[in-house]
Design a protein around this motif. Structure first.
Motif, PDB file in Angstrom:
ATOM      1  N   LEU A 152       6.851   6.617  10.357  1.00 54.90           N
ATOM      2  CA  LEU A 152       7.267   7.125   9.050  1.00 54.90           C
ATOM      3  C   LEU A 152       7.595   8.612   9.108  1.00 54.90           C
ATOM      4  N   TRP A 153       6.885   9.358   9.968  1.00 50.43           N
ATOM      5  CA  TRP A 153       7.131  10.789  10.097  1.00 50.43           C
ATOM      6  C   TRP A 153       8.372  11.089  10.923  1.00 50.43           C
ATOM      7  N   VAL A 154       8.645  10.270  11.942  1.00 44.54           N
ATOM      8  CA  VAL A 154       9.743  10.587  12.861  1.00 44.54           C
ATOM      9  C   VAL A 154      10.926   9.633  12.761  1.00 44.54           C
ATOM     10  N   GLY A 155      10.753   8.498  12.119  1.00 43.46           N
ATOM     11  CA  GLY A 155      11.804   7.482  12.099  1.00 43.46           C
ATOM     12  C   GLY A 155      12.792   7.596  10.960  1.00 43.46           C
ATOM     13  N   PHE A 156      12.497   8.432   9.984  1.00 41.26           N
ATOM     14  CA  PHE A 156      13.380   8.581   8.832  1.00 41.26           C
ATOM     15  C   PHE A 156      13.735  10.053   8.661  1.00 41.26           C
ATOM     16  N   PRO A 157      14.989  10.351   8.394  1.00 43.04           N
ATOM     17  CA  PRO A 157      15.342  11.755   8.137  1.00 43.04           C
ATOM     18  C   PRO A 157      14.685  12.232   6.838  1.00 43.04           C
ATOM     19  N   ALA A 158      14.408  13.514   6.776  1.00 45.95           N
ATOM     20  CA  ALA A 158      13.692  14.099   5.639  1.00 45.95           C
ATOM     21  C   ALA A 158      14.428  13.909   4.311  1.00 45.95           C
ATOM     22  N   TYR A 159      15.758  13.812   4.340  1.00 42.32           N
ATOM     23  CA  TYR A 159      16.475  13.625   3.075  1.00 42.32           C
ATOM     24  C   TYR A 159      16.249  12.211   2.523  1.00 42.32           C
ATOM     25  N   LEU A 160      15.930  11.253   3.396  1.00 44.34           N
ATOM     26  CA  LEU A 160      15.685   9.883   2.959  1.00 44.34           C
ATOM     27  C   LEU A 160      14.215   9.658   2.614  1.00 44.34           C
ATOM     28  N   GLY A 192      -3.911   1.787  15.964  1.00 38.18           N
ATOM     29  CA  GLY A 192      -2.601   2.276  15.565  1.00 38.18           C
ATOM     30  C   GLY A 192      -2.528   2.512  14.076  1.00 38.18           C
ATOM     31  N   ALA A 193      -2.194   3.733  13.703  1.00 38.49           N
ATOM     32  CA  ALA A 193      -2.101   4.093  12.289  1.00 38.49           C
ATOM     33  C   ALA A 193      -0.647   4.224  11.848  1.00 38.49           C
ATOM     34  N   GLY A 194       0.193   3.330  12.373  1.00 34.14           N
ATOM     35  CA  GLY A 194       1.561   3.244  11.894  1.00 34.14           C
ATOM     36  C   GLY A 194       1.579   2.428  10.610  1.00 34.14           C
ATOM     37  N   PRO A 195       2.752   2.155  10.067  1.00 27.70           N
ATOM     38  CA  PRO A 195       2.831   1.402   8.810  1.00 27.70           C
ATOM     39  C   PRO A 195       2.141   0.034   8.883  1.00 27.70           C
ATOM     40  N   SER A 196       2.308  -0.681   9.995  1.00 29.40           N
ATOM     41  CA  SER A 196       1.684  -2.009  10.115  1.00 29.40           C
ATOM     42  C   SER A 196       0.172  -1.897  10.217  1.00 29.40           C
ATOM     43  N   GLY A 197      -0.303  -0.975  11.058  1.00 31.94           N
ATOM     44  CA  GLY A 197      -1.741  -0.801  11.200  1.00 31.94           C
ATOM     45  C   GLY A 197      -2.398  -0.372   9.907  1.00 31.94           C
ATOM     46  N   LEU A 198      -1.777   0.578   9.201  1.00 33.42           N
ATOM     47  CA  LEU A 198      -2.334   1.035   7.931  1.00 33.42           C
ATOM     48  C   LEU A 198      -2.304  -0.066   6.881  1.00 33.42           C
ATOM     49  N   SER A 199      -1.236  -0.860   6.874  1.00 29.68           N
ATOM     50  CA  SER A 199      -1.163  -1.981   5.931  1.00 29.68           C
ATOM     51  C   SER A 199      -2.245  -3.003   6.229  1.00 29.68           C
ATOM     52  N   CYS A 200      -2.414  -3.331   7.506  1.00 25.68           N
ATOM     53  CA  CYS A 200      -3.454  -4.266   7.915  1.00 25.68           C
ATOM     54  C   CYS A 200      -4.822  -3.759   7.483  1.00 25.68           C
ATOM     55  N   ALA A 201      -5.105  -2.506   7.763  1.00 24.85           N
ATOM     56  CA  ALA A 201      -6.390  -1.919   7.408  1.00 24.85           C
ATOM     57  C   ALA A 201      -6.590  -1.917   5.889  1.00 24.85           C
ATOM     58  N   TYR A 202      -5.555  -1.634   5.149  1.00 25.66           N
ATOM     59  CA  TYR A 202      -5.615  -1.614   3.687  1.00 25.66           C
ATOM     60  C   TYR A 202      -6.042  -2.975   3.149  1.00 25.66           C
ATOM     61  N   VAL A 252      -1.792  12.358  13.590  1.00 25.54           N
ATOM     62  CA  VAL A 252      -1.437  12.098  12.200  1.00 25.54           C
ATOM     63  C   VAL A 252      -1.197  10.598  11.993  1.00 25.54           C
ATOM     64  N   ALA A 253      -1.622  10.099  10.849  1.00 26.55           N
ATOM     65  CA  ALA A 253      -1.361   8.705  10.498  1.00 26.55           C
ATOM     66  C   ALA A 253       0.075   8.567  10.007  1.00 26.55           C
ATOM     67  N   PRO A 257       0.793  -1.227   0.000  1.00 26.18           N
ATOM     68  CA  PRO A 257       0.000   0.000   0.000  1.00 26.18           C
ATOM     69  C   PRO A 257       0.829   1.283   0.000  1.00 26.18           C
ATOM     70  N   PHE A 258       2.144   1.172   0.145  1.00 25.53           N
ATOM     71  CA  PHE A 258       3.014   2.347   0.211  1.00 25.53           C
ATOM     72  C   PHE A 258       4.143   2.290  -0.821  1.00 25.53           C
ATOM     73  N   PRO A 259       3.830   2.215  -2.107  1.00 26.72           N
ATOM     74  CA  PRO A 259       4.914   2.100  -3.084  1.00 26.72           C
ATOM     75  C   PRO A 259       5.845   3.301  -3.131  1.00 26.72           C
ATOM     76  N   SER A 260       5.324   4.507  -2.875  1.00 31.49           N
ATOM     77  CA  SER A 260       6.190   5.694  -2.892  1.00 31.49           C
ATOM     78  C   SER A 260       7.202   5.641  -1.758  1.00 31.49           C
ATOM     79  N   VAL A 261       6.751   5.194  -0.597  1.00 37.38           N
ATOM     80  CA  VAL A 261       7.635   5.080   0.564  1.00 37.38           C
ATOM     81  C   VAL A 261       8.641   3.965   0.333  1.00 37.38           C
ATOM     82  N   ALA A 262       8.152   2.808  -0.119  1.00 31.35           N
ATOM     83  CA  ALA A 262       9.053   1.678  -0.359  1.00 31.35           C
ATOM     84  C   ALA A 262      10.086   2.011  -1.435  1.00 31.35           C
ATOM     85  N   GLY A 263       9.692   2.805  -2.407  1.00 33.89           N
ATOM     86  CA  GLY A 263      10.614   3.202  -3.456  1.00 33.89           C
ATOM     87  C   GLY A 263      11.765   4.058  -2.957  1.00 33.89           C
TER      88      GLY A 263
END
Length: 168
Positions: free
Chosen positions: A142-150, A110-120, A137-138, A48-54
């Protein structure tokens, strides 16, 4: 001998290296034909998150690419990112399959990556799925675990609303 085509793999070992078990040969095939909407549909079947996975995937699939035995592996992660970007400019709403409706209900906490994937995936299966999240925010990590350049916030801002087409 004959020339080896880019999609001349028998059992696609790249799929064994993919944590999401993506149908990599199918979406690469569609991409090679310029059919990015069909490629995106294939990706969305298992991701469900191809842009993020990319952007943040460690792309172990490329280490298993059959092409590595002949020249260089295909740049699978970068192609996925391109497909996702190409479709996000169209609102990112490709109908994977018309969603079937059932009387089933499931709540996700929980609307983290796992929760959103499960719901999807539950929504794709026809379930009604309310999501409960303590934060405003959902996406959580993803919002706090990765630096903005990544993982630029603009990619997240584009990716998360995309899930609303499933009814989430």
């Amino acid at each position: 001998g004959r020339d080896l085509g880019y999609f001349d793999c028998i059992n696609a070992p790249c799929m064994e290296g993919c944590a999401a078990s993506q149908d990599i040969p199918s979406y690469l095939y569609y991409a090679s034909k310029g059919d990015f909407a069909s490629a995106f549909e294939v990706i969305l079947r298992t991701n469900p998150f191809p842009s993020v996975a990319g952007l943040v995937c460690d792309h172990l699939c490329q280490l298993k690419c059959t092409r590595i035995n002949y020249d260089k592996p295909l740049l699978i992660r970068e192609i996925k990112r391109f497909i996702a970007e190409k479709n996000s400019t169209k609102g990112g709403q490709v109908d994977v399959k018309s969603l079937k409706k059932t009387n089933l209900k499931a709540a996700v906490i929980g609307a983290g990556p796992s929760g959103l994937s499960c719901a999807y995936f539950l929504a794709l299966a026809g379930c009604y799925v309310p999501i409960f999240e303590a934060l405003s925010v959902a996406g959580a990590v993803l919002w706090v675990g990765f630096p903005a350049y990544l993982l630029p916030p603009s990619v997240l801002a584009m990716s998360l609303p995309f899930l609303t087409w499933t009814g989430l």
